[in-house]
Motif scaffolding. Sequence first.
Motif, PDB file in Angstrom:
ATOM      1  N   GLY A 175      38.794 -12.689 -26.417  1.00  0.00           N
ATOM      2  CA  GLY A 175      37.891 -11.372 -26.231  1.00  0.00           C
ATOM      3  C   GLY A 175      38.414  -9.962 -27.012  1.00  0.00           C
TER       4      GLY A 175
ATOM      5  N   GLY B 267      37.173  -8.764 -29.829  1.00  0.00           N
ATOM      6  CA  GLY B 267      35.920  -7.801 -29.288  1.00  0.00           C
ATOM      7  C   GLY B 267      36.685  -5.864 -29.330  1.00  0.00           C
TER       8      GLY B 267
ATOM      9  N   SER C 125      35.297  -2.727 -27.648  1.00  0.00           N
ATOM     10  CA  SER C 125      34.524  -2.542 -27.799  1.00  0.00           C
ATOM     11  C   SER C 125      33.648  -3.982 -26.769  1.00  0.00           C
ATOM     12  N   ALA C 126      35.123  -4.488 -26.288  1.00  0.00           N
ATOM     13  CA  ALA C 126      35.697  -5.912 -25.983  1.00  0.00           C
ATOM     14  C   ALA C 126      34.817  -5.746 -24.360  1.00  0.00           C
TER      15      ALA C 126
ATOM     16  N   MET D  72      30.927  -5.021 -24.411  1.00  0.00           N
ATOM     17  CA  MET D  72      30.106  -6.534 -25.014  1.00  0.00           C
ATOM     18  C   MET D  72      29.474  -7.465 -24.056  1.00  0.00           C
ATOM     19  N   PHE D  73      30.623  -7.265 -23.210  1.00  0.00           N
ATOM     20  CA  PHE D  73      30.775  -8.656 -21.850  1.00  0.00           C
ATOM     21  C   PHE D  73      30.327  -7.945 -20.854  1.00  0.00           C
TER      22      PHE D  73
ATOM     23  N   ARG E 123      27.381  -5.932 -21.613  1.00  0.00           N
ATOM     24  CA  ARG E 123      25.697  -6.364 -21.486  1.00  0.00           C
ATOM     25  C   ARG E 123      25.714  -7.986 -21.343  1.00  0.00           C
ATOM     26  N   ASN E 124      26.395  -8.748 -21.612  1.00  0.00           N
ATOM     27  CA  ASN E 124      25.891  -9.849 -21.618  1.00  0.00           C
ATOM     28  C   ASN E 124      26.087 -10.653 -21.146  1.00  0.00           C
TER      29      ASN E 124
ATOM     30  N   TYR F 140      35.500  -8.102 -17.917  1.00  0.00           N
ATOM     31  CA  TYR F 140      35.773  -9.761 -18.173  1.00  0.00           C
ATOM     32  C   TYR F 140      37.002 -10.824 -17.546  1.00  0.00           C
TER      33      TYR F 140
ATOM     34  N   PHE G 186      31.237 -18.078 -18.481  1.00  0.00           N
ATOM     35  CA  PHE G 186      29.583 -17.379 -19.148  1.00  0.00           C
ATOM     36  C   PHE G 186      28.192 -17.388 -18.410  1.00  0.00           C
TER      37      PHE G 186
END
Lengths: 280, 291
Positions: free
Chosen positions: A49, A53, A56-57, A60-61, A63-64, A70, A203
């Motif tokens: 990641g 990423g 911005s890793a 992004m993480f 957001r998900n 993370y 996840f």
Amino acid sequence: MTQPSWQSVFSIVLASARMRFLTITRYPGQLVLDTFIPIVFAAMPILLGRAGGGESAAEMFQRNTGTANYVGYLLIGSSVFTIVSFAFWHLAYWLRWEQESGTLEALYLAPVHRIWVAAGTALYSCGRGLFAALTAYFLGALILRFNPLQGELGLALLFILVGFIPLYGMTLLYGAVILKVKEANALVNLMQWGVSFLMGIFFPITIFPPLLKIIALLFPPTWMTNGVRSALLGIGFFLGEWYLDLAVLWGFMLIAPLFGYWVFNHVEINVRRNEGVGQF
Amino acid sequence: MLDNSKRAKVQEGLSIHWHTFWAMARKELTILSRYPIEFIASFGQVFLIVAIFTLAGLMFSDFRDPTASSAAPAQFSYSGVTVYGFILFMFLSDTLWSIGYNIRHEQIQGTLEQLYLSPANKFLNLIARVISILLWTGLASFVAALLMSSMIGHLPIKNPLLGLYILLVSLSGTFGIGFAFAALTIRIKEAAQTAANFLQFIFLILCANFFPFSALPPFLRFFSRLLPTAYCVDAFRSAMMGFPPGFPELAPFEIEFIIVTLFGIFMPIIGYRLYRASERYARQAGTLSGY
């Protein structure tokens, strides 16, 4: 024949657990490895990641998954996975080992029910799994640089402790499969990855298609993992409040052991009537 | 020049070795075919590993919105880095367990001592296991590559012949590691299980099978540079991805090529010598069948 007293039963459980603890103390390298495997396991997606990423890793993480932490999210996943994986490995291998060493048949002739010997193995497995998960989490936090003491630690521990009972109840189901099919190695390996997939090791299960999501929600470790993550990282409980998620785990706590025992017993009777438990 | 009788002797010797090897390889394949559940389970396992790491990687991307572009797009192909790394990892892991740790099974089953009493070449027993790894792991790698590329995107195949060469010499070197590990297994017995697990995870991190080497902290990259298998991973995926900017990461490709070639040639020889030494020690100490 008189039934053994509760005191004798307790002593059998402790003796069975003690025997296994004694064996593992003879392999200290394995104990060290138990701690490092979850860290290494979590490190892989972390490094991937970070490499892909970039800066911005974390964004992004978040957001998900609902958290920008993370490192914590992935490390919690792999630490809880260690507990779940150990439960399956230890119970399945105990059964297979007794089969291979020719002592399973003898165990059936003993004046005590084998479920208490299995309970001793489960006790050992809980202790070893919890030790590995906690040391991996705290050591991993130190190595990967994040604060492990954030969030509700007590609540996270409660989710793990409550989750232990349905988890070991489920291992009885698995034990039944081993008793019947006998190929423990392949099945345990497959189960290990199947479990980690269903419980959302790295996840959130919200990304699953509806049917798969339902299957994952019927699986107690999924609630355990999400409970621990929500307690520590605040990603949100499945049912909104911690006590509702915990109540579901309590429900599993009643159903899973009974169901597991019923299936195991059924398969066991079947195997004894046919080829016998000594075959492997 | 060999005269006819010597030539016939050499031919006969080779023929005996070939038949022994084939019988041993057939035994491995027969065992393989007798456990269909294990066969199916290993494919299921590959699928799940692929799915888990793919989904984990997707958490760092805008996968829910295919039209959105990432704020920091990766300079490399995710699928290229992970798929090619994963293939080499599968071979390394299977080699450690199937060639190295399987000696332990022979010890536990009590067949290792008997094997040494037979007139067959003992080393062929180790090499025969390579056949099952090549078939089984090769097939599983192929399936994994297909699955991963279908899940994370197009798999770049830029220099297939060069890639094949690097793969072959890497496998040769990896099998050498397997022989060396078999030697270690004879010496350390049950602790070999822990050692195999440990080595597997050390290789996984230091060889950066699932991520680029640039993601490793500098002090770990120093240790990566000490491992020939890390150069195998780097050279293999760089070649297959067509040398994108920043690849290879550990050294210029010419140097990696030399290291990988030397590793493929010398590691099996070193592994073999270590195995023979360990075997000799166990026979003299009378510990061959002890476990």
